[in-house]
Write a protein that holds these residues in place. Structure first.
Motif, PDB file in Angstrom:
ATOM      1  N   GLY A  22      -8.021 -10.295   3.680  1.00 34.82           N
ATOM      2  CA  GLY A  22      -6.805 -11.050   3.918  1.00 34.82           C
ATOM      3  C   GLY A  22      -5.551 -10.225   3.721  1.00 34.82           C
ATOM      4  O   GLY A  22      -4.430 -10.743   3.803  1.00 34.82           O
ATOM      5  N   MET A  23      -5.696  -8.920   3.443  1.00 40.05           N
ATOM      6  CA  MET A  23      -4.547  -8.040   3.264  1.00 40.05           C
ATOM      7  C   MET A  23      -3.989  -7.644   4.627  1.00 40.05           C
ATOM      8  O   MET A  23      -4.668  -7.724   5.645  1.00 40.05           O
ATOM      9  CB  MET A  23      -4.966  -6.790   2.466  1.00 40.05           C
ATOM     10  N   ALA A  24      -2.742  -7.213   4.622  1.00 31.55           N
ATOM     11  CA  ALA A  24      -2.117  -6.762   5.866  1.00 31.55           C
ATOM     12  C   ALA A  24      -2.597  -5.346   6.192  1.00 31.55           C
ATOM     13  O   ALA A  24      -2.943  -4.559   5.305  1.00 31.55           O
ATOM     14  CB  ALA A  24      -0.596  -6.790   5.732  1.00 31.55           C
ATOM     15  N   GLY A  25      -2.586  -5.017   7.466  1.00 32.24           N
ATOM     16  CA  GLY A  25      -3.062  -3.704   7.878  1.00 32.24           C
ATOM     17  C   GLY A  25      -2.276  -2.567   7.262  1.00 32.24           C
ATOM     18  O   GLY A  25      -2.834  -1.510   6.932  1.00 32.24           O
ATOM     19  N   ASN A  26      -0.940  -2.755   7.083  1.00 36.83           N
ATOM     20  CA  ASN A  26      -0.124  -1.655   6.555  1.00 36.83           C
ATOM     21  C   ASN A  26      -0.289  -1.457   5.054  1.00 36.83           C
ATOM     22  O   ASN A  26       0.360  -0.602   4.471  1.00 36.83           O
ATOM     23  CB  ASN A  26       1.353  -1.881   6.900  1.00 36.83           C
ATOM     24  N   GLU A  27      -1.166  -2.238   4.417  1.00 37.89           N
ATOM     25  CA  GLU A  27      -1.434  -2.008   2.997  1.00 37.89           C
ATOM     26  C   GLU A  27      -2.520  -0.973   2.785  1.00 37.89           C
ATOM     27  O   GLU A  27      -2.771  -0.563   1.654  1.00 37.89           O
ATOM     28  CB  GLU A  27      -1.817  -3.337   2.316  1.00 37.89           C
ATOM     29  N   PHE A  28      -3.179  -0.563   3.874  1.00 37.33           N
ATOM     30  CA  PHE A  28      -4.193   0.475   3.782  1.00 37.33           C
ATOM     31  C   PHE A  28      -3.600   1.808   4.230  1.00 37.33           C
ATOM     32  O   PHE A  28      -2.742   1.857   5.110  1.00 37.33           O
ATOM     33  CB  PHE A  28      -5.404   0.115   4.647  1.00 37.33           C
ATOM     34  N   GLY A  29      -4.091   2.876   3.614  1.00 36.57           N
ATOM     35  CA  GLY A  29      -3.598   4.201   3.967  1.00 36.57           C
ATOM     36  C   GLY A  29      -4.474   4.881   5.002  1.00 36.57           C
ATOM     37  O   GLY A  29      -5.013   4.245   5.906  1.00 36.57           O
ATOM     38  N   GLY A  40       0.797  -1.205   0.000  1.00 35.32           N
ATOM     39  CA  GLY A  40       0.000   0.000   0.000  1.00 35.32           C
ATOM     40  C   GLY A  40       0.830   1.254   0.000  1.00 35.32           C
ATOM     41  O   GLY A  40       1.941   1.306  -0.514  1.00 35.32           O
ATOM     42  N   LYS A  41       0.314   2.287   0.644  1.00 38.19           N
ATOM     43  CA  LYS A  41       0.915   3.614   0.566  1.00 38.19           C
ATOM     44  C   LYS A  41       2.326   3.638   1.122  1.00 38.19           C
ATOM     45  O   LYS A  41       3.189   4.346   0.629  1.00 38.19           O
ATOM     46  CB  LYS A  41       0.021   4.592   1.347  1.00 38.19           C
ATOM     47  N   ARG A  42       2.616   2.846   2.121  1.00 39.66           N
ATOM     48  CA  ARG A  42       3.927   2.892   2.760  1.00 39.66           C
ATOM     49  C   ARG A  42       5.025   2.452   1.825  1.00 39.66           C
ATOM     50  O   ARG A  42       6.180   2.764   2.021  1.00 39.66           O
ATOM     51  CB  ARG A  42       3.922   2.008   4.006  1.00 39.66           C
ATOM     52  N   ALA A  43       4.673   1.645   0.791  1.00 41.95           N
ATOM     53  CA  ALA A  43       5.673   1.202  -0.180  1.00 41.95           C
ATOM     54  C   ALA A  43       5.728   2.146  -1.377  1.00 41.95           C
ATOM     55  O   ALA A  43       6.380   1.856  -2.358  1.00 41.95           O
ATOM     56  CB  ALA A  43       5.353  -0.210  -0.642  1.00 41.95           C
TER      57      ALA A  43
END
Length: 574
Positions: free
Chosen positions: A482-489, A448-451
């Motif tokens: 099923g996505m990881a939490g850090n994939e959301f902004g 997500g946004k962090r990448a």
């Protein structure tokens, strides 16, 4: 078990021997003795297991024992889902009946001359193979009479139901004698099939061959993940890299078959499409072209390809993943036949398809290896290596006097052996790389946004008035996708709605996954965010305010737990 061990008539055994049939397949060994006894049988068997012989040999044996008067009418009827399957089954039956002059098989199907079929039916046809619609048409015209029918076979019954033939099948079954043998073959056993067996068969015996996944052990299976809209580019690169002499590509819709066929032909491939809307003449031409090698690529839907027997397919490509896991086995089973190895490639876009691929892998109990899409640079390097090897091989072979003379003349004119050889190599490379694309398919963004991935906002119709909090929203998103939490902004909660930043490449997957989901007990609807959503009345506190800052803080605190696995239950299950 060998066919010789069956108590078959001499003409039938001779025909079987001429066809080089010695050992029976599993479905034949289990079904033929039961059918010879006159039992009703349910055969659960995939395409390519020899089931046509399993039901046709007992039918022919029984017909050979009937009095001559009874053989003058139609003794057996075989219903098939497609024209190709009906034609193929009828051709195979003719081969088994080559020494039984009293047996006259006829195929009846749509898209062919009705007059010719009527002529064949009136001139002694006593074994009919056909599609449900055309068989029913002949029954209405009274050009087909089933008053003395002894056996009816429903071949590929699940596919006939999927194609909407249930009413036609039941209409046919209502017009045949109650005292008959009813045989049903199907790759799957959905409730609709079980309902037919219960209503129309008498004490049927279930014949089931070994688990379907074992039939694909000889096939190497791969997947590639690409961004949305780049599947055709990835397919082009795969075809150029793997260079199959013959390949089948599967799509889920007729429209996609047409579009992909046109796209590949424009890119220099010899491709032909096959689907149910094509006329019979077109379909026959396409199949003849593929079997003869004029077309090296056949693009088809599941329905059009069902029952087609094509030998020597090097690779199967799933442009679209099948909607049924059994169809996946049918598709890739086109390659790796007759003891040969084969390869299957699955082209995926988005997390939803990646999850479907994992489900298919579990269902088939097969390892499906993820590989990168070949790059133009890799393909050019391969072409250079192939050209080098070919030239060294040519140089090692003796040259003719004529060729040596020309070489000496060229060297005298150019004065540079290197320049002459370079020109020859350049020509070879140009020919080898003329279809290479000038692009490469980028790797799909998985974070997500962090990448640094591009994000978009989705709109959730629940906000502060519904007692929403960032941890509730993020927890629901993680659980559903099923996505990881850090994939959301960033999560912004307004009075009546909430917006969440999600990776652009996963937007459709997130929206689909959140259908029928609840957050803090409230059923929610999720869609793409639009600027007009700012016009909600009474929503004075927008993004970046005091509450927005608190929400982001809470949201990041929740992320720590999501990253540690506390709220990522779905991913651990997969």
């Amino acid at each position: 078990m060998r066919f010789e061990e069956l108590n078959l008539s001499t003409p039938l055994l001779e025909a079987v021997a001429q066809l080089d049939f010695t050992e029976m397949t599993e479905i034949q060994e289990k079904a033929i003795p039961l059918l010879l006894e006159g039992r009703d049988v349910i055969g659960k068997s995939n395409t390519g297991t020899g089931k046509t012989a399993a039901f046709s040999i007992p039918i022919l044996e029984q017909m050979g024992q009937l009095p001559q008067e009874e053989r003058r009418s139609v003794c057996a009827l075989i219903l098939c889902p497609t024209r190709e399957l009906a034609m193929q089954a009828c051709d195979e039956i003719r081969k088994f009946a080559r020494f039984q002059k009293q047996v006259k098989p006829v195929a009846v199907y749509g898209g062919a001359s009705m007059e010719r079929q009527i002529y064949q039916l009136k001139n002694g046809a006593n074994l009919v193979v056909g599609t449900p619609g055309r068989v029913l048409d002949h029954l209405r015209r009274r050009t087909l009479k089933l008053d003395n029918l002894k056996t009816i076979v429903l071949d590929e019954a699940d596919e006939m139901l999927n194609m909407g033939f249930r009413e036609d099948i039941e209409s046919v079954l209502a017009q045949i004698p109650e005292e008959r043998q009813t045989v049903l073959f199907s790759a799957t056993m959905p409730p609709a099939i079980l309902a037919i067996t219960k209503q129309y068969q008498k004490e049927p015996v279930l014949v089931q061959i070994q688990s379907a996944h074992r039939t694909v052990d000889a096939i190497a299976q791969f997947s590639v993940s690409v961004p949305m809209g780049r599947k055709t580019d990835a397919l082009q690169l795969l075809l150029l890299s793997k260079q199959p002499k013959s390949a089948m590509i599967f799509c889920n819709t007729k429209k996609m078959v047409d579009e992909l066929t046109e796209a590949l032909c424009l890119r220099g491939f010899s491709a032909a499409g096959l689907h149910g809307d094509m006329k019979q003449l077109q379909r026959t031409q396409v199949m003849n072209g593929f079997k003869s090698g004029r077309s090296t690529i056949l693009i088809a839907t599941d329905v059009a390809a069902r029952g087609i027997d094509v030998k020597g397919v090097d690779a199967v490509f799933n442009y679209d993943l099948p909607q049924d896991h059994e169809y996946y086995i049918h598709r890739i089973g086109r390659t790796g036949r007759a003891g040969k190895t084969g390869a299957a490639y699955n082209i995926l876009s988005g997390r939803k398809q990646e999850m479907e691929m994992r489900e298919i892998s579990r269902y088939t109990k097969a390892d499906i290896t993820e590989i990168p899409v070949p790059t133009s640079k890799e393909l050019r390097s391969a072409a250079v290596a192939e050209t080098r090897a070919k030239l060294l091989e040519l140089a090692a072979a003796p040259a003719s006097e004529e060729a040596l003379t020309v070489a000496q003349e060229l060297l005298a004119q150019t004065g540079s052996p290197e320049q002459l050889l370079a020109a020859l190599i350049q020509q070879q490379l140009d020919d080898a790389t003329k279809n290479l694309p000038a692009f490469d398919v980028p790797k799909p963004i998985r974070k997500g946004k962090r990448a640094g991935a591009k994000t978009v906002r989705v709109h959730i119709n629940a906000g502060r008035k519904d007692r929403m909090a960032p941890n509730f929203i993020l927890g629901a998103l993680v659980e559903a996708t099923g996505m990881a939490g850090n994939e959301f902004g960033k999560i912004d909660i307004h009075d009546q709605y909430t917006t969440v930043e999600v990776p652009e490449t996963e937007t459709d997957f997130v929206i689909d996954s959140m259908q029928n989901e609840k957050i803090n007990g409230k059923s929610v609807a999720v869609r793409r965010y639009e600027e007009r959503d700012n016009d909600y009345r009474g929503d004075s506190r927008g993004r970046g305010g005091r509450n927005g800052g608190q929400h982001r803080q809470s949201r990041h605190g929740y992320n720590q737990r999501a990253r540690s696995g506390g709220y990522n239950r779905k991913r651990r299950k997969g």
